[in-house]
Design a protein around this motif. Sequence first.
Motif, PDB file in Angstrom:
ATOM      1  N   GLY A 120      13.583 107.156  43.825  1.00 19.52           N
ATOM      2  CA  GLY A 120      14.208 108.306  44.494  1.00 19.52           C
ATOM      3  C   GLY A 120      15.125 107.849  45.618  1.00 19.52           C
ATOM      4  O   GLY A 120      16.210 108.389  45.827  1.00 19.52           O
ATOM      5  N   THR A 121      14.702 106.837  46.358  1.00 22.82           N
ATOM      6  CA  THR A 121      15.507 106.309  47.464  1.00 22.82           C
ATOM      7  C   THR A 121      16.768 105.640  46.912  1.00 22.82           C
ATOM      8  O   THR A 121      17.863 105.781  47.453  1.00 22.82           O
ATOM      9  CB  THR A 121      14.682 105.287  48.274  1.00 22.82           C
ATOM     10  OG1 THR A 121      13.420 105.879  48.571  1.00 22.82           O
ATOM     11  CG2 THR A 121      15.380 104.902  49.558  1.00 22.82           C
TER      12      THR A 121
ATOM     13  N   ARG B 196      18.285 106.350  44.150  1.00 27.99           N
ATOM     14  CA  ARG B 196      19.202 107.353  43.587  1.00 27.99           C
ATOM     15  C   ARG B 196      19.961 108.126  44.672  1.00 27.99           C
ATOM     16  O   ARG B 196      20.904 108.836  44.380  1.00 27.99           O
ATOM     17  CB  ARG B 196      18.407 108.401  42.796  1.00 27.99           C
ATOM     18  CG  ARG B 196      17.993 107.968  41.432  1.00 27.99           C
ATOM     19  CD  ARG B 196      17.392 109.177  40.741  1.00 27.99           C
ATOM     20  NE  ARG B 196      16.452 108.800  39.710  1.00 27.99           N
ATOM     21  CZ  ARG B 196      15.714 109.677  39.049  1.00 27.99           C
ATOM     22  NH1 ARG B 196      15.794 110.965  39.325  1.00 27.99           N
ATOM     23  NH2 ARG B 196      14.876 109.279  38.124  1.00 27.99           N
ATOM     24  N   GLN B 197      19.502 108.025  45.898  1.00 25.64           N
ATOM     25  CA  GLN B 197      20.073 108.824  46.972  1.00 25.64           C
ATOM     26  C   GLN B 197      21.507 108.390  47.263  1.00 25.64           C
ATOM     27  O   GLN B 197      21.768 107.229  47.513  1.00 25.64           O
ATOM     28  CB  GLN B 197      19.194 108.658  48.211  1.00 25.64           C
ATOM     29  CG  GLN B 197      19.283 109.742  49.228  1.00 25.64           C
ATOM     30  CD  GLN B 197      19.392 111.131  48.660  1.00 25.64           C
ATOM     31  OE1 GLN B 197      20.342 111.827  48.947  1.00 25.64           O
ATOM     32  NE2 GLN B 197      18.449 111.548  47.831  1.00 25.64           N
TER      33      GLN B 197
ATOM     34  N   MET C  47       9.746 110.653  50.638  1.00 28.28           N
ATOM     35  CA  MET C  47       9.431 110.818  49.213  1.00 28.28           C
ATOM     36  C   MET C  47       7.950 110.540  48.977  1.00 28.28           C
ATOM     37  O   MET C  47       7.268 111.274  48.260  1.00 28.28           O
ATOM     38  CB  MET C  47      10.254 109.820  48.373  1.00 28.28           C
ATOM     39  CG  MET C  47      11.700 110.135  48.219  1.00 28.28           C
ATOM     40  SD  MET C  47      11.995 111.481  47.072  1.00 28.28           S
ATOM     41  CE  MET C  47      11.585 110.722  45.513  1.00 28.28           C
TER      42      MET C  47
ATOM     43  N   LEU D 171       9.805 113.592  41.406  1.00 29.19           N
ATOM     44  CA  LEU D 171      10.891 112.638  41.687  1.00 29.19           C
ATOM     45  C   LEU D 171      12.252 113.255  41.368  1.00 29.19           C
ATOM     46  O   LEU D 171      13.161 113.238  42.202  1.00 29.19           O
ATOM     47  CB  LEU D 171      10.666 111.364  40.860  1.00 29.19           C
ATOM     48  CG  LEU D 171      11.885 110.447  40.673  1.00 29.19           C
ATOM     49  CD1 LEU D 171      12.308 109.838  41.997  1.00 29.19           C
ATOM     50  CD2 LEU D 171      11.583 109.348  39.668  1.00 29.19           C
ATOM     51  N   ASN D 172      12.387 113.792  40.151  1.00 31.22           N
ATOM     52  CA  ASN D 172      13.688 114.364  39.767  1.00 31.22           C
ATOM     53  C   ASN D 172      14.099 115.490  40.707  1.00 31.22           C
ATOM     54  O   ASN D 172      15.230 115.565  41.162  1.00 31.22           O
ATOM     55  CB  ASN D 172      13.614 114.915  38.332  1.00 31.22           C
ATOM     56  CG  ASN D 172      13.560 113.791  37.330  1.00 31.22           C
ATOM     57  OD1 ASN D 172      14.061 112.694  37.590  1.00 31.22           O
ATOM     58  ND2 ASN D 172      12.929 114.031  36.192  1.00 31.22           N
TER      59      ASN D 172
ATOM     60  N   THR E 271      13.003 116.288  43.835  1.00 25.63           N
ATOM     61  CA  THR E 271      13.270 115.954  45.247  1.00 25.63           C
ATOM     62  C   THR E 271      14.569 115.148  45.401  1.00 25.63           C
ATOM     63  O   THR E 271      15.281 115.318  46.384  1.00 25.63           O
ATOM     64  CB  THR E 271      12.114 115.163  45.887  1.00 25.63           C
ATOM     65  OG1 THR E 271      11.726 114.131  45.001  1.00 25.63           O
ATOM     66  CG2 THR E 271      10.920 116.041  46.195  1.00 25.63           C
ATOM     67  N   SER E 272      14.880 114.294  44.408  1.00 25.05           N
ATOM     68  CA  SER E 272      16.137 113.523  44.508  1.00 25.05           C
ATOM     69  C   SER E 272      17.325 114.475  44.533  1.00 25.05           C
ATOM     70  O   SER E 272      18.230 114.340  45.362  1.00 25.05           O
ATOM     71  CB  SER E 272      16.312 112.585  43.307  1.00 25.05           C
ATOM     72  OG  SER E 272      15.230 111.744  43.202  1.00 25.05           O
TER      73      SER E 272
ATOM     74  N   ASN F 292      19.903 115.338  47.805  1.00 23.82           N
ATOM     75  CA  ASN F 292      21.361 115.212  47.701  1.00 23.82           C
ATOM     76  C   ASN F 292      22.044 116.521  48.057  1.00 23.82           C
ATOM     77  O   ASN F 292      23.032 116.552  48.783  1.00 23.82           O
ATOM     78  CB  ASN F 292      21.760 114.819  46.271  1.00 23.82           C
ATOM     79  CG  ASN F 292      21.812 113.312  46.109  1.00 23.82           C
ATOM     80  OD1 ASN F 292      22.083 112.589  47.062  1.00 23.82           O
ATOM     81  ND2 ASN F 292      21.533 112.831  44.922  1.00 23.82           N
TER      82      ASN F 292
END
Lengths: 272, 245
Positions: free
Chosen positions: A83-84, A86-87, A98, A141-142, A144-145, A149
């Motif tokens: 997640g980090t 992908r940020q 996260m 994960l999906n 929150t990412s 953003n």
Amino acid sequence: MRPDFYVLSWNDVIISLVFVAISVILIKKWKLGLENTLLIGTLRTFVQLTVMGYVLTWFFDQQHWAFMLGLLLIMILIASYEGTRRQKNEIPHFFSSMLISLLGSAIFILGTILLFILDVKPWYSPYAAIPIGGMIIGNGLNSTSLTANRFVAELKHREKEIETLLSLGASPKQAVFDSMKASMHAALIPNINSLMTVGLVQLPGVMTGQILAGIDPLIAVRYQIMIMYMWFTTATMANMIMLAIVYRQFFTKKQQLRRELLRENFRSASLH
Amino acid sequence: MIVDQIFRFDDVSLQVNGKQLLNALSFTVNKGEFLTVLGASGAGKSSLLRMFNALSSPSNGSIQFRGSPIESDIQSLRQNVGILFQNPVVFQGSIKENLMIAGRWNNSISHLLDHELRSILNQVGLEEFNLGKNAKDLSGGEQQRLALACTLLNHPQVLLLDEPTSNLDSKLARAIMDLVDKLRRELDLTIIVVSHDHLLMREYAQRVILLSNGEIVADGPFKVLDEQGAFKKVGLSGREVSHET
């Protein structure tokens, strides 16, 4: 149940490579230049899932709560890292945000399912905890990412509005609450849409898998209903926890908006 | 007289990304003053203005508001020190929804009745508009007055204005400054205006702080600064008005 129903052998899996071959031919014909990436992806899918199968078999044989919790924790750590990564924006302490949001929502939702809905005995039986936990973490994960953003995009868009509200005496939370609401809205709409269309347009993965494995469709449907509700709650809880931590990172202790975090080139500049 | 002192800046500097925006500023602002901060573009005027209501903090030095450190109660400070930005924000919704925006956290605003809201519109010269009118349909100058009305609902003691005339023609510019001056007298406000238009400001302000490259090059009444030739030194001389922002 018919346990032998449609059991796949490794030979069957190799035959399914014909799908990849078709894709490669079509991609080459259109000169998309994606063949190598697709072949690497094909190989990675095979290796990662095969390794995961062996790892799961080993874990399932242990029958100890520490192994189950340990595996879930590793999954959460990997999800937080992913997640980090992908940020798109620089968010201070995003990994911990996260981690806390995924941990918090997984403990609550998985605990409720294992103890009160499925009534699993022993509660740490990996046959229930690992796949359901995996779905919760993956969905968290999906969601929150995307939400993080969107939240930063809202902050950039509303920078002046936020400073105006601060100037009128708002606390940081009051000043960004509209941005939090807008990003929550964007996060939950796809989840609500899937509640509306599930079963009409497609059969969801878990249900399809269970039916292929020979489970009575009515039992498979009940699982799917529970999972749909679980997904929505995961998205709601994980996002709310994450936003409650993340918005604070955009303010100083003196309740000032950290405008430098909203500048387009901040992340690349800070990485060099 | 310490009781009349609203702000006290002691050796205030501001550095951002290694760049020195303000350098060792020391001055006081007294209650009821009409102060203008003048200087060319990039002189550090807006950076200085943001410090008066703690939207940013100095890297060095200290600021006091009414004898206490400025950051001792930030929300109360910001209600006491209103700011009108260069391009004021008008929120989605009606004029009434805009006026009530601070009612989300301030009960004295959430309980205001329509006639009280109309009276504040009257105060800023928007009396002809219905409270239900969409705020985004107002002209730029009218939106500026609405933003001013939102600020006034907090009953501030100080009003900060960041280039209030930069987007207005000369007639509207004079009208908004007349309004600010009227409010100062009626509400006993202290006014601090950042501007590059020294010709207009000399009609209203009693005192000028002249900034150049983040430093105070002169501080006093226009007459004294004229005698010192201070405006020429920072490129604000003659009858020309610089329109850079």
